[in-house]
Design a protein around this motif. Structure first.
Motif, PDB file in Angstrom:
ATOM      1  N   ARG A 165       0.840  -1.208   0.000  1.00  0.00           N
ATOM      2  CA  ARG A 165       0.000   0.000   0.000  1.00  0.00           C
ATOM      3  C   ARG A 165       0.874   1.258   0.000  1.00  0.00           C
ATOM      4  O   ARG A 165       0.538   2.254  -0.641  1.00  0.00           O
ATOM      5  N   ARG A 194       3.528   1.575  -1.485  1.00  0.00           N
ATOM      6  CA  ARG A 194       4.087   1.694  -2.837  1.00  0.00           C
ATOM      7  C   ARG A 194       3.024   2.050  -3.878  1.00  0.00           C
ATOM      8  O   ARG A 194       3.312   2.093  -5.071  1.00  0.00           O
ATOM      9  N   GLY A 195       1.803   2.239  -3.403  1.00  0.00           N
ATOM     10  CA  GLY A 195       0.741   2.623  -4.313  1.00  0.00           C
ATOM     11  C   GLY A 195      -0.119   1.486  -4.834  1.00  0.00           C
ATOM     12  O   GLY A 195      -1.012   1.707  -5.657  1.00  0.00           O
ATOM     13  N   THR A 196       0.123   0.266  -4.372  1.00  0.00           N
ATOM     14  CA  THR A 196      -0.689  -0.875  -4.792  1.00  0.00           C
ATOM     15  C   THR A 196      -2.052  -0.811  -4.137  1.00  0.00           C
ATOM     16  O   THR A 196      -2.160  -0.628  -2.922  1.00  0.00           O
ATOM     17  N   ARG A 197      -3.099  -0.976  -4.918  1.00  0.00           N
ATOM     18  CA  ARG A 197      -4.445  -0.990  -4.352  1.00  0.00           C
ATOM     19  C   ARG A 197      -4.716  -2.339  -3.694  1.00  0.00           C
ATOM     20  O   ARG A 197      -4.245  -3.385  -4.155  1.00  0.00           O
TER      21      ARG A 197
END
Length: 332
Positions: free
Chosen positions: A271, A273-276
Protein backbone atom coordinates in the motif's frame (compact mmCIF):
# COMPACT_ATOMS: atom_id res chain seq x y z
CA UNK A 1 6.00 -41.73 -4.85
CA UNK A 2 8.94 -40.35 -6.83
CA UNK A 3 11.85 -38.38 -5.39
CA UNK A 4 10.56 -35.20 -3.78
CA UNK A 5 11.77 -31.87 -5.15
CA UNK A 6 10.27 -28.48 -6.01
CA UNK A 7 9.04 -30.05 -9.25
CA UNK A 8 6.95 -32.59 -7.32
CA UNK A 9 4.15 -30.05 -7.03
CA UNK A 10 3.66 -26.71 -8.73
CA UNK A 11 0.98 -24.11 -9.35
CA UNK A 12 0.49 -23.51 -13.04
CA UNK A 13 1.31 -20.25 -14.78
CA UNK A 14 -2.06 -18.61 -15.57
CA UNK A 15 -2.54 -15.41 -17.51
CA UNK A 16 -4.09 -12.56 -15.50
CA UNK A 17 -4.01 -14.70 -12.36
CA UNK A 18 -0.56 -15.77 -11.15
CA UNK A 19 0.90 -12.31 -10.70
CA UNK A 20 3.30 -11.51 -7.88
CA UNK A 21 0.52 -10.82 -5.35
CA UNK A 22 -1.11 -14.16 -6.12
CA UNK A 23 2.20 -15.92 -5.68
CA UNK A 24 2.84 -14.29 -2.30
CA UNK A 25 -0.62 -15.41 -1.18
CA UNK A 26 0.01 -18.96 -2.39
CA UNK A 27 3.34 -18.97 -0.60
CA UNK A 28 1.46 -18.31 2.66
CA UNK A 29 -0.27 -21.65 2.02
CA UNK A 30 2.67 -23.79 0.89
CA UNK A 31 6.41 -23.37 1.28
CA UNK A 32 7.33 -26.32 -0.94
CA UNK A 33 5.30 -25.81 -4.13
CA UNK A 34 7.00 -24.30 -7.14
CA UNK A 35 5.12 -21.19 -8.29
CA UNK A 36 5.17 -19.63 -11.75
CA UNK A 37 4.77 -16.19 -13.22
CA UNK A 38 2.21 -15.45 -15.86
CA UNK A 39 3.62 -16.00 -19.34
CA UNK A 40 5.73 -13.02 -20.39
CA UNK A 41 6.68 -12.55 -24.03
CA UNK A 42 10.28 -12.05 -24.98
CA UNK A 43 9.41 -8.65 -26.40
CA UNK A 44 8.01 -7.51 -23.07
CA UNK A 45 10.99 -8.81 -21.13
CA UNK A 46 13.58 -7.29 -23.45
CA UNK A 47 11.91 -3.95 -24.11
CA UNK A 48 9.37 -3.49 -21.32
CA UNK A 49 9.45 -2.19 -17.76
CA UNK A 50 11.49 -5.01 -16.28
CA UNK A 51 11.05 -4.11 -12.64
CA UNK A 52 7.27 -4.00 -13.00
CA UNK A 53 7.11 -7.18 -15.07
CA UNK A 54 9.79 -9.27 -13.40
CA UNK A 55 10.11 -7.95 -9.86
CA UNK A 56 9.02 -10.34 -7.11
CA UNK A 57 9.13 -10.74 -3.35
CA UNK A 58 11.90 -12.87 -1.85
CA UNK A 59 9.31 -15.03 -0.08
CA UNK A 60 8.18 -16.43 -3.44
CA UNK A 61 11.17 -18.76 -3.87
CA UNK A 62 11.15 -21.25 -5.46
CA UNK A 63 9.64 -19.27 -8.35
CA UNK A 64 9.87 -19.84 -12.10
CA UNK A 65 9.60 -17.40 -14.98
CA UNK A 66 7.54 -18.56 -17.94
CA UNK A 67 8.48 -17.11 -21.31
CA UNK A 68 6.55 -16.95 -24.55
CA UNK A 69 8.46 -16.66 -27.80
CA UNK A 70 9.93 -18.56 -30.72
CA UNK A 71 13.19 -16.77 -31.53
CA UNK A 72 16.11 -18.63 -29.92
CA UNK A 73 18.22 -15.49 -29.58
CA UNK A 74 15.41 -13.50 -27.94
CA UNK A 75 14.57 -16.37 -25.62
CA UNK A 76 18.20 -16.70 -24.59
CA UNK A 77 18.38 -12.97 -23.83
CA UNK A 78 15.11 -13.09 -21.90
CA UNK A 79 16.21 -16.15 -19.95
CA UNK A 80 19.43 -14.38 -18.98
CA UNK A 81 17.46 -11.34 -17.81
CA UNK A 82 15.17 -13.60 -15.79
CA UNK A 83 18.13 -15.32 -14.17
CA UNK A 84 19.61 -11.94 -13.25
CA UNK A 85 16.37 -11.10 -11.42
CA UNK A 86 16.79 -14.25 -9.33
CA UNK A 87 14.29 -16.68 -10.83
CA UNK A 88 14.93 -20.31 -9.93
CA UNK A 89 13.79 -21.72 -13.27
CA UNK A 90 13.06 -20.49 -16.79
CA UNK A 91 10.13 -22.17 -18.54
CA UNK A 92 9.23 -22.09 -22.23
CA UNK A 93 5.52 -22.03 -23.06
CA UNK A 94 4.69 -24.55 -25.80
CA UNK A 95 1.08 -25.07 -24.77
CA UNK A 96 -0.98 -21.86 -24.62
CA UNK A 97 -3.72 -21.88 -27.32
CA UNK A 98 -4.87 -18.25 -27.05
CA UNK A 99 -5.38 -16.01 -30.05
CA UNK A 100 -2.49 -13.90 -28.81
CA UNK A 101 0.05 -16.68 -29.11
CA UNK A 102 -1.37 -17.86 -32.43
CA UNK A 103 -0.89 -14.39 -33.86
CA UNK A 104 2.66 -14.38 -32.56
CA UNK A 105 3.38 -17.95 -33.70
CA UNK A 106 4.46 -19.20 -30.31
CA UNK A 107 2.81 -21.10 -27.45
CA UNK A 108 1.01 -24.23 -28.66
CA UNK A 109 1.87 -23.39 -32.27
CA UNK A 110 5.41 -24.53 -31.48
CA UNK A 111 4.18 -28.13 -31.12
CA UNK A 112 4.22 -28.20 -34.93
CA UNK A 113 7.91 -27.26 -35.14
CA UNK A 114 9.69 -29.47 -32.57
CA UNK A 115 13.15 -28.81 -34.00
CA UNK A 116 12.68 -25.06 -33.47
CA UNK A 117 11.63 -25.75 -29.87
CA UNK A 118 14.81 -27.75 -29.43
CA UNK A 119 16.83 -24.85 -30.83
CA UNK A 120 15.10 -22.48 -28.41
CA UNK A 121 15.85 -24.70 -25.44
CA UNK A 122 19.47 -25.13 -26.48
CA UNK A 123 19.91 -21.35 -26.74
CA UNK A 124 18.33 -20.81 -23.33
CA UNK A 125 20.45 -23.54 -21.73
CA UNK A 126 23.58 -21.94 -23.12
CA UNK A 127 22.60 -18.58 -21.64
CA UNK A 128 21.73 -19.52 -18.05
CA UNK A 129 22.76 -21.81 -15.22
CA UNK A 130 19.30 -22.29 -13.69
CA UNK A 131 17.06 -25.11 -14.95
CA UNK A 132 15.32 -24.62 -18.29
CA UNK A 133 11.98 -26.41 -18.60
CA UNK A 134 9.24 -26.78 -21.20
CA UNK A 135 5.47 -26.83 -20.76
CA UNK A 136 3.65 -28.38 -23.72
CA UNK A 137 0.47 -30.16 -24.83
CA UNK A 138 0.15 -33.73 -26.07
CA UNK A 139 -0.44 -32.33 -29.55
CA UNK A 140 -2.33 -29.73 -31.55
CA UNK A 141 -5.32 -30.01 -33.89
CA UNK A 142 -5.07 -33.17 -35.99
CA UNK A 143 -1.66 -34.29 -34.78
CA UNK A 144 -1.38 -37.85 -33.50
CA UNK A 145 -0.43 -37.41 -29.82
CA UNK A 146 1.51 -40.66 -29.82
CA UNK A 147 3.88 -39.28 -32.42
CA UNK A 148 3.71 -35.53 -31.79
CA UNK A 149 4.48 -35.67 -28.07
CA UNK A 150 7.26 -38.19 -28.55
CA UNK A 151 8.99 -36.08 -31.21
CA UNK A 152 8.66 -32.87 -29.18
CA UNK A 153 9.88 -34.54 -25.99
CA UNK A 154 12.93 -36.07 -27.63
CA UNK A 155 13.82 -32.78 -29.29
CA UNK A 156 13.76 -30.75 -26.08
CA UNK A 157 15.46 -33.42 -23.98
CA UNK A 158 18.27 -33.68 -26.55
CA UNK A 159 18.61 -29.90 -26.29
CA UNK A 160 19.05 -30.13 -22.52
CA UNK A 161 15.60 -29.40 -21.06
CA UNK A 162 15.62 -30.23 -17.36
CA UNK A 163 11.89 -30.93 -16.95
CA UNK A 164 9.00 -31.50 -19.35
CA UNK A 165 5.56 -30.48 -18.08
CA UNK A 166 2.76 -31.95 -20.16
CA UNK A 167 -0.80 -30.64 -20.22
CA UNK A 168 -2.63 -33.86 -21.00
CA UNK A 169 -4.99 -32.38 -23.59
CA UNK A 170 -4.56 -31.38 -27.19
CA UNK A 171 -4.49 -27.68 -27.95
CA UNK A 172 -7.17 -27.19 -30.57
CA UNK A 173 -6.24 -24.06 -32.51
CA UNK A 174 -8.67 -24.49 -35.41
CA UNK A 175 -12.31 -23.93 -34.50
CA UNK A 176 -12.26 -23.84 -30.69
CA UNK A 177 -11.89 -20.85 -28.39
CA UNK A 178 -9.30 -21.06 -25.59
CA UNK A 179 -12.23 -21.33 -23.14
CA UNK A 180 -13.70 -24.29 -25.03
CA UNK A 181 -10.27 -25.87 -25.18
CA UNK A 182 -10.29 -26.13 -21.38
CA UNK A 183 -12.71 -29.05 -21.70
CA UNK A 184 -12.42 -30.20 -25.33
CA UNK A 185 -10.95 -32.54 -26.47
CA UNK A 186 -10.82 -35.00 -23.54
CA UNK A 187 -7.84 -35.28 -21.24
CA UNK A 188 -5.52 -38.21 -21.89
CA UNK A 189 -3.46 -38.82 -18.78
CA UNK A 190 -2.46 -42.24 -20.11
CA UNK A 191 -0.50 -40.58 -22.91
CA UNK A 192 1.64 -38.73 -20.36
CA UNK A 193 2.15 -41.91 -18.35
CA UNK A 194 3.33 -43.70 -21.50
CA UNK A 195 5.80 -40.90 -22.21
CA UNK A 196 7.26 -41.29 -18.73
CA UNK A 197 7.50 -45.06 -19.16
CA UNK A 198 9.31 -44.55 -22.46
CA UNK A 199 11.65 -41.92 -21.00
CA UNK A 200 12.24 -43.07 -17.42
CA UNK A 201 15.31 -40.89 -16.90
CA UNK A 202 13.49 -37.68 -17.86
CA UNK A 203 11.68 -35.63 -15.20
CA UNK A 204 8.08 -35.36 -16.38
CA UNK A 205 5.22 -33.49 -14.71
CA UNK A 206 1.53 -33.71 -15.56
CA UNK A 207 -1.04 -30.92 -15.80
CA UNK A 208 -4.66 -30.53 -16.81
CA UNK A 209 -7.95 -30.98 -14.99
CA UNK A 210 -6.39 -32.12 -11.70
CA UNK A 211 -8.84 -31.03 -9.01
CA UNK A 212 -7.36 -32.03 -5.66
CA UNK A 213 -4.25 -32.99 -3.76
CA UNK A 214 -5.62 -36.52 -3.51
CA UNK A 215 -5.71 -36.71 -7.31
CA UNK A 216 -2.20 -35.28 -7.43
CA UNK A 217 -0.98 -38.12 -5.20
CA UNK A 218 -2.52 -40.65 -7.58
CA UNK A 219 -0.70 -39.12 -10.55
CA UNK A 220 2.60 -39.19 -8.66
CA UNK A 221 2.49 -42.96 -8.85
CA UNK A 222 3.13 -42.59 -12.59
CA UNK A 223 5.06 -39.34 -13.12
CA UNK A 224 7.56 -37.17 -11.28
CA UNK A 225 5.47 -34.08 -10.69
CA UNK A 226 1.98 -32.60 -10.74
CA UNK A 227 0.92 -29.09 -11.67
CA UNK A 228 -2.40 -27.68 -10.46
CA UNK A 229 -4.00 -24.78 -12.27
CA UNK A 230 -7.60 -23.61 -11.89
CA UNK A 231 -8.23 -25.74 -8.79
CA UNK A 232 -5.33 -24.05 -6.99
CA UNK A 233 -6.53 -20.60 -7.96
CA UNK A 234 -10.28 -20.91 -7.44
CA UNK A 235 -9.97 -23.03 -4.29
CA UNK A 236 -6.64 -21.93 -2.78
CA UNK A 237 -7.44 -23.62 0.54
CA UNK A 238 -6.38 -26.83 -1.17
CA UNK A 239 -2.78 -25.61 -1.08
CA UNK A 240 -2.71 -25.90 2.71
CA UNK A 241 -2.53 -29.67 2.23
CA UNK A 242 0.46 -29.64 -0.14
CA UNK A 243 3.28 -29.54 2.39
CA UNK A 244 1.87 -32.10 4.86
CA UNK A 245 0.34 -34.48 2.30
CA UNK A 246 3.04 -34.43 -0.38
CA UNK A 247 6.22 -33.43 1.45
CA UNK A 248 5.64 -34.63 5.01
CA UNK A 249 6.18 -31.11 6.33
CA UNK A 250 4.02 -28.71 8.28
CA UNK A 251 1.94 -26.20 6.38
CA UNK A 252 3.07 -22.57 6.81
CA UNK A 253 -0.15 -21.84 8.70
CA UNK A 254 -2.75 -23.98 10.42
CA UNK A 255 -5.67 -22.37 8.62
CA UNK A 256 -6.65 -20.06 5.81
CA UNK A 257 -7.62 -17.51 8.44
CA UNK A 258 -4.03 -17.45 9.76
CA UNK A 259 -2.56 -17.44 6.26
CA UNK A 260 -4.49 -14.33 5.28
CA UNK A 261 -3.58 -12.60 8.54
CA UNK A 262 0.08 -13.32 7.73
CA UNK A 263 -0.37 -11.23 4.58
CA UNK A 264 -1.02 -8.01 6.52
CA UNK A 265 2.63 -6.80 6.64
CA UNK A 266 3.00 -7.47 2.92
CA UNK A 267 -0.20 -5.58 2.19
CA UNK A 268 0.96 -2.65 4.30
CA UNK A 269 4.25 -2.48 2.39
CA UNK A 270 2.49 -2.69 -0.95
CA UNK A 271 0.00 0.00 0.00
CA UNK A 272 2.89 2.41 0.71
CA UNK A 273 4.09 1.69 -2.84
CA UNK A 274 0.74 2.62 -4.31
CA UNK A 275 -0.69 -0.88 -4.79
CA UNK A 276 -4.44 -0.99 -4.35
CA UNK A 277 -5.77 -3.54 -1.89
CA UNK A 278 -7.98 -5.14 -4.55
CA UNK A 279 -4.90 -6.09 -6.57
CA UNK A 280 -4.06 -8.47 -3.72
CA UNK A 281 -7.45 -9.51 -2.35
CA UNK A 282 -8.84 -10.43 -5.77
CA UNK A 283 -6.79 -13.63 -5.44
CA UNK A 284 -8.55 -14.50 -2.16
CA UNK A 285 -12.11 -14.73 -3.48
CA UNK A 286 -12.17 -18.53 -3.26
CA UNK A 287 -10.33 -18.75 0.05
CA UNK A 288 -13.32 -20.02 2.03
CA UNK A 289 -15.25 -21.95 -0.58
CA UNK A 290 -17.99 -23.98 1.11
CA UNK A 291 -17.35 -22.45 4.55
CA UNK A 292 -20.01 -20.66 6.59
CA UNK A 293 -19.64 -16.93 5.98
CA UNK A 294 -17.88 -17.36 2.62
CA UNK A 295 -20.53 -15.43 0.70
CA UNK A 296 -20.38 -12.51 3.12
CA UNK A 297 -16.57 -12.57 2.88
CA UNK A 298 -16.68 -12.42 -0.92
CA UNK A 299 -19.21 -9.61 -0.80
CA UNK A 300 -17.00 -7.64 1.58
CA UNK A 301 -14.05 -8.07 -0.78
CA UNK A 302 -16.15 -6.90 -3.71
CA UNK A 303 -17.72 -3.94 -1.96
CA UNK A 304 -15.08 -2.67 0.45
CA UNK A 305 -11.67 -3.90 -0.64
CA UNK A 306 -12.02 -2.40 -4.11
CA UNK A 307 -12.11 1.16 -2.81
CA UNK A 308 -9.10 3.28 -3.68
CA UNK A 309 -8.28 4.00 -0.03
CA UNK A 310 -8.97 0.47 1.25
CA UNK A 311 -6.28 -1.06 3.45
CA UNK A 312 -5.65 -3.89 5.87
CA UNK A 313 -8.57 -2.83 8.07
CA UNK A 314 -11.06 -3.61 5.30
CA UNK A 315 -9.57 -7.06 4.84
CA UNK A 316 -9.54 -7.60 8.60
CA UNK A 317 -13.24 -6.73 8.75
CA UNK A 318 -13.98 -9.12 5.89
CA UNK A 319 -12.10 -11.89 7.66
CA UNK A 320 -14.19 -11.38 10.81
CA UNK A 321 -17.14 -12.71 8.82
CA UNK A 322 -15.44 -16.12 8.89
CA UNK A 323 -15.14 -17.76 12.30
CA UNK A 324 -11.53 -19.02 12.77
CA UNK A 325 -12.76 -22.50 13.66
CA UNK A 326 -14.51 -22.71 10.30
CA UNK A 327 -11.19 -22.56 8.41
CA UNK A 328 -9.60 -25.56 10.09
CA UNK A 329 -9.30 -28.93 8.39
CA UNK A 330 -10.54 -28.02 4.91
CA UNK A 331 -10.66 -31.06 2.67
CA UNK A 332 -7.91 -31.38 0.08
Amino acid sequence: MNRLSPTTFSVAPMMDWTDRHCRVFHRALTRRALVYTEMLTTGAVIRGDRERLLGFDACEHPVALQLGGSNPRDLAESAKIGESFGYDEINLNVGCPSDRVQDGRFGACLMMVPQLVGDCVAAMKAAVRVPVTVKCRIGVDNQDPEQALDVLARSVVAAGADVLIVHARKAWLDGLSPKQNRDIPPLDYGRVYRLKAAMPDVTISINGGIASIAQAKDHLRHVDGVMLGRAAYHEPWRLLAVDPDLFGASAPHASMHEAIESMYPYIERERTRGTRLHAITRHMVGAFHGVAGARAFRRALAENCVKADAGVEQLRNALKLIAPAETEGAAA
